[in-house]
Design a protein around this motif. Sequence first.
Motif, PDB file in Angstrom:
ATOM      1  N   GLY A 318       7.620   5.742   8.771  1.00 23.40           N
ATOM      2  CA  GLY A 318       7.957   3.699   9.008  1.00 23.40           C
ATOM      3  C   GLY A 318       6.836   3.351   8.248  1.00 23.40           C
ATOM      4  O   GLY A 318       6.196   4.154   8.320  1.00 23.40           O
ATOM      5  N   LEU A 319       6.663   2.686   8.440  1.00 24.38           N
ATOM      6  CA  LEU A 319       6.197   1.218   7.098  1.00 24.38           C
ATOM      7  C   LEU A 319       5.644   0.141   8.393  1.00 24.38           C
ATOM      8  O   LEU A 319       6.535  -0.369   9.341  1.00 24.38           O
ATOM      9  N   ALA A 320       4.426   0.062   7.402  1.00 25.60           N
ATOM     10  CA  ALA A 320       3.761  -0.932   8.955  1.00 25.60           C
ATOM     11  C   ALA A 320       4.358  -2.132   8.170  1.00 25.60           C
ATOM     12  O   ALA A 320       4.388  -3.356   9.090  1.00 25.60           O
ATOM     13  N   GLY A 321       4.545  -2.411   6.944  1.00 23.92           N
ATOM     14  CA  GLY A 321       4.774  -3.673   6.123  1.00 23.92           C
ATOM     15  C   GLY A 321       4.790  -3.250   4.972  1.00 23.92           C
ATOM     16  O   GLY A 321       4.842  -2.202   4.324  1.00 23.92           O
ATOM     17  N   ILE A 322       6.066  -4.251   4.319  1.00 21.67           N
ATOM     18  CA  ILE A 322       5.953  -4.527   2.725  1.00 21.67           C
ATOM     19  C   ILE A 322       5.244  -5.412   2.149  1.00 21.67           C
ATOM     20  O   ILE A 322       5.481  -6.830   2.401  1.00 21.67           O
ATOM     21  N   ALA A 323       4.598  -5.081   1.152  1.00 21.04           N
ATOM     22  CA  ALA A 323       3.715  -6.427   0.572  1.00 21.04           C
ATOM     23  C   ALA A 323       4.654  -6.055  -1.168  1.00 21.04           C
ATOM     24  O   ALA A 323       5.118  -6.062  -1.711  1.00 21.04           O
ATOM     25  N   ARG A 324       4.711  -8.072  -1.299  1.00 20.63           N
ATOM     26  CA  ARG A 324       5.289  -8.364  -2.425  1.00 20.63           C
ATOM     27  C   ARG A 324       4.460  -9.516  -3.663  1.00 20.63           C
ATOM     28  O   ARG A 324       3.717 -10.269  -2.319  1.00 20.63           O
ATOM     29  N   SER A 325       4.274  -9.509  -4.714  1.00 20.41           N
ATOM     30  CA  SER A 325       3.527 -10.968  -5.455  1.00 20.41           C
ATOM     31  C   SER A 325       4.500 -11.823  -5.461  1.00 20.41           C
ATOM     32  O   SER A 325       6.261 -11.488  -5.637  1.00 20.41           O
TER      33      SER A 325
END
Length: 547
Positions: A318-325
């Motif tokens: 799984g993912l810890a978080g998602i980042a986007r500009s």
Amino acid sequence: MIQTVSTRPFDGQRPGTSGLRKKVTVFQQPHYLENFVQALFDILPVEVGPLAGQTLVVGGDGRFHNRVAVQTILKMAAANGIGRVMVGRGGLLSTPAASAVIRKHGAYGGIILSASHNPGGPDGDFGIKYNIANGGPAPEKITEALYARTRDITEYRTLDGAADLDLDTLGTTTLAGMTVEVIDPVADYAELMEKLFDFDAMRAWFARGGRMRMDSMCAISGPYARAVIEGLLGAPAGTVVNGEPLEDFGGHHPDPNPAHATELIAAMSGAGAPDFGAASDGDADRNMILGRDFVVTPSDSLALLAAHATKVPGYREGLAGIARSMPTSQAADVVAQALGIPAWETPTGWKFFGNLLDAGKATLCGEESYGTGSNHVREKDGLWAILFWLNLLAATGESVESLVRAHWKRFGRHYYSRHDWEGIPTERADALMAALRAQLPTLAGQRFGALEIAQADDFSYTDPVDGSVSSRQGVRLILAGCSRVVFRLSGTGTEGATLRVYLERFEPADGDHDRPTQDALADLIALADTVAAIRERSGQTAPTVIT
Ligand code: G6P
Ligand code: ZN
């Protein structure tokens, strides 16, 4: 053998969004590159720690001037007391591979020579940037100190009369006491990809007759794509096209987007087209994803990879978080919400993801500018994104289009487009942004036809890890219903200014997902022009690039 050469500062050596980028002719001026490199070697001991005996990684995307620059840097590195340089054979390293090599070998940092997707050749662009020990672009504190140093530099150190090194043979030599290791530019990177993805499943996809077209645009992804896709995954020869890196990228603009990858788009249309199409840029950190007669937006790509991440070995936990500009569409936020993980919104520029990745706050990151990546390196990574998609096609048996349509049906669709107005005289572009900023206090509540501006601001980011603040990162008009129009000036251009207008409209899961994008965004496009007076202030009648 060490020689100290007197020099005088050059104007304009401030690194932009992604390093110092200028015309090749600017870099060819005597002392120009040397000043920048010496300024770097001067500030690193102060900002980071002693250089003596350290390991540096050096390589570039192979564009015109790459070889000359590598030789210059090697001599200067030796004269500045660096212990060891690892350089890719032929002076080559893709940007993500450089990041991987820095990390794997615990290097002090790396110098990457590239102007990314900008055209190359004697009349094209060249660039240089510095990456730190985590494998990511140097933070602003370092680039600003570097810039300040270029303003008062008076001398640089190099080797007197040293012959150029042979960069084409693997192995170790020494240069004035410094070890130089010429490494295979692909090996460490390919090994990392094998750890992240299900190579057996992808091999089986090709064996079942799955067809792919990977367009390397005559740039550095060619050797990587050939080794992994045609080599390790057993795709038929010819799956990778334009796979030979050329110093001028064959005269093309090595930028994988619908405006510049027209050959690939044409090849991906019609019943006989391959199942999966992909392209990468000059230094192999960008990616474009296509299905048959179907183009995936980078914002949708990030959201979809996040939604399916646990199907891929490297992200099974799984993912810890998602980042986007910030200008990237909010499609990824909707997925983050469904997964119950944080969604981060950062300024444009991959370097802003570094702290989030280092702190374990995000696993996947993406930008609208065809950049996608994860915590496996500290750069965006074109081939990684392409292999991620291929792994999903293999794991699900679905097509690119069916995966995206199912995604929209579940999460809704964020219609998205970017309009670029290139080559605007700098004063005009600055005046446009100033006028826009001056209107900010009065825009909220204004109506334009059926649209109402709910919020208007200039994006400011406080890094949750080190508390640093980056302000004036783009003007946002947020409309009722989550639609947005964002304006900012590009930080990567080399001629005049480029105004980027980002347009986004949300259509819920049960809404109409079949409209042509520009139609679906028409009222926002009109609003952008009215509020910013783009035509009048730019002196141009239409955007030069639409992605
Ligand atoms: C480079 C950077 C990206 C950035 C892109 C566009 O590729 O690595 O992080 O999104 O340029 O930047 P710009 O300032 O031209 O919009
Ligand atoms: Zn690039």
